[in-house]
Design a protein around this motif. Structure first.
Motif, short mmCIF file in Angstrom:
data_model
loop_
_atom_site.label_atom_id
_atom_site.label_comp_id
_atom_site.label_asym_id
_atom_site.label_seq_id
_atom_site.Cartn_x
_atom_site.Cartn_y
_atom_site.Cartn_z
N ASP A 49 0.84 -1.20 0.00
CA ASP A 49 0.00 0.00 0.00
C ASP A 49 0.87 1.25 0.00
N LYS A 102 5.48 6.26 -0.79
CA LYS A 102 5.14 6.34 0.63
C LYS A 102 6.26 5.78 1.50
N ASN A 157 -8.51 5.69 -18.59
CA ASN A 157 -9.14 6.94 -18.17
C ASN A 157 -10.36 7.22 -19.04
N ALA A 201 -7.33 4.70 -11.58
CA ALA A 201 -6.85 5.70 -10.62
C ALA A 201 -7.92 6.09 -9.60
N THR A 202 -9.18 5.81 -9.90
CA THR A 202 -10.24 6.17 -8.96
C THR A 202 -10.29 5.25 -7.75
N SER A 209 -7.71 4.35 -5.86
CA SER A 209 -6.70 4.66 -4.85
C SER A 209 -6.63 6.17 -4.66
N GLU A 210 -6.04 6.56 -3.57
CA GLU A 210 -5.89 7.98 -3.26
C GLU A 210 -4.52 8.18 -2.64
N ASP A 211 -3.72 9.02 -3.27
CA ASP A 211 -2.36 9.25 -2.79
C ASP A 211 -1.55 7.95 -2.73
N ASN A 217 -2.60 5.04 -1.94
CA ASN A 217 -3.18 4.06 -1.02
C ASN A 217 -4.51 3.56 -1.55
N LYS A 245 -8.22 2.46 -1.65
CA LYS A 245 -9.36 2.97 -0.88
C LYS A 245 -10.03 1.86 -0.07
N LYS A 304 -15.83 2.05 -0.24
CA LYS A 304 -15.75 3.07 -1.30
C LYS A 304 -15.51 2.42 -2.66
N ILE A 314 -17.84 2.64 -6.10
CA ILE A 314 -17.31 3.06 -7.40
C ILE A 314 -17.75 2.09 -8.49
#
Length: 286
Positions: A121, A126, A177, A206-207, A209-211, A213, A215, A219, A223
Motif C-alpha cells: 500500500d 510512501k 481513463n 486511478a479512482t 486509490s488515493e495518494d 493508497n 481505498k 468506497k 465506485i
C-alpha cells in the motif's frame, strides 16, 4: 468482509519483516512511454533492501506483437526462478506510484499458482516519505525453482472476447481513463483506434486509490456500483495493454468476487483489429 483488502500490506508490516526467509519483495514499477521514465534505472538507483526488479517488458511473450502478453507457464517459471521466487513464498510487489503496475505482477503470480501474493500500500513513494530504508546495492539472488500451477480460466483471449462482446454474456470493466474510453483522447500507441467495446463499463483504475493508497472496500464497491458493475457477478477486466486491468481484478477479488477474468490483449489488441466493434461516447458506459 472487512473494509481492508486481504491482498494489501502496509509499509510498517513489510518493514518489520525485511530479511525474513521465504519473503520475496519485487519492484514492479513500469511507465507508459509518454512518462519518459526508465523503471529499471530508477530501481538500480534506489529500491527497498532485498527487492528484485520485475520487468514487465521482459516477463511477457515477446513474440506476440503486443506489449504485455502473459508468457507461457514454462517461461514464467523461468523468469520467477531467475528472480529467486518460490511459489510458496510470501511475495510482496510494489511500484513507484502505489497502484499502477504492481497489481499486474500480483495477478501474474496468482495466475501462475502462487497463493501468498500482496501489493504494498502506498508503493515506493510512501515508503520513502517515511524515510524507511532504501538502497542502491544490487540484490543477491539465489536462483530457485518456481513450480507453476497455471489457471488458464483467469485469462481471456481474443476469440473468446469477441464471443463475450457479441453475446453480451458478461460484464466488461475497462480501466482506462474516461477520455480514452469515450474516444475523446488518442491512444498512446500508434495505429490503435479510439473508443471502447460495446457494452463496456468504465472504472478508471486511478479512482480506486488515493495518494497511492488503496481505498476502503466500501468506497471501492460504490465506485463499481456507480459504474454499473454488479460486483457479485462475473466480470472481465481490460485496459490499454493488460497492466491496469489487474488493478480492477485486485479490487473485485478484494470484494469477494472470485469470478474475475482478465482480457490479456486488452485495447492494444482489440483497438488494432479492423473487424472488432468499437463505439465512442457513452453508448456502452451504463
Amino acid at each position: 468482509m472487512t473494509d481492508h483488502s486481504e491482498f494489501i500490506v502496509s509499509d510498517d508490516w513489510l518493514k518489520a519483516r525485511l530479511g525474513e526467509p521465504n519473503l520475496s519483495v519485487l519492484d514492479a514499477s513500469w511507465y507508459l512511454p509518454a512518462a519518459k521514465r526508465n523503471a529499471r534505472e530508477e530501481y538500480e538507483k534506489s529500491h527497498i533492501p532485498g527487492a528484485v526488479f520485475f520487468d514487465h517488458d521482459k516477463v511477457c511473450d515477446e513474440t506476440s506483437g503486443l506489449p504485455h502478453t502473459l508468457p507461457s507457464p514454462q517461461n514464467f517459471a523461468g523468469f520467477a526462478s531467475a528472480m529467486g521466487v518460490n511459489a510458496d513464498d510470501i511475495i510482496v510487489v510494489y511500484d513507484s506510484i502505489g497502484f499502477f503496475s504492481a497489481p499486474r505482477a500480483w495477478w501474474m503470480f496468482r495466475v501462475m499458482g502462487a497463493k501468498n501474493v500482496y501489493v504494498l500500500d502506498g508503493g515506493f513513494s510512501k515508503w520513502k516519505e517515511k524515510h524507511y530504508p532504501v538502497t542502491s546495492e544490487p540484490t543477491q539472488v539465489k536462483k530457485t525453482v518456481f513450480k507453476v500451477d497455471f489457471d488458464a480460466n483467469k485469462v481471456v483471449l481474443i476469440d473468446e472476447m469477441r464471443q463475450l462482446v457479441d453475446g453480451k454474456t458478461t460484464q466488461i470493466a475497462d480501466a482506462r481513463n474516461h477520455k480514452r474510453f469515450l474516444g475523446e483522447e488518442a491512444e498512446p500507441r500508434p495505429g490503435i483506434r479510439s473508443g471502447h467495446m460495446p457494452g463496456a463499463h468504465n472504472i478508471p483504475f486511478a479512482t480506486l486509490s488515493e495518494d497511492g493508497n488503496f481505498k476502503d472496500l466500501s468506497k471501492v464497491k460504490t465506485i463499481f456500483k456507480d459504474a454499473g458493475i454488479n460486483v457479485a457477478a462475473p466480470v472481465v477486466t481490460t485496459c490499454g495493454s493488460g497492466v491496469t486491468a489487474a488493478v480492477l481484478a485486485l479490487a473485485l477479488e478484494s470484494l469477494g468476487n472470485h469470478n474475475v477474468r482478465l482480457y490479456d490483449g486488452s485495447w492494444s489488441e482489440w483497438g488494432s483489429k479492423k473487424d472488432t466493434p468499437v463505439v465512442t461516447g457513452n453508448d456502452g458506459d451504463k
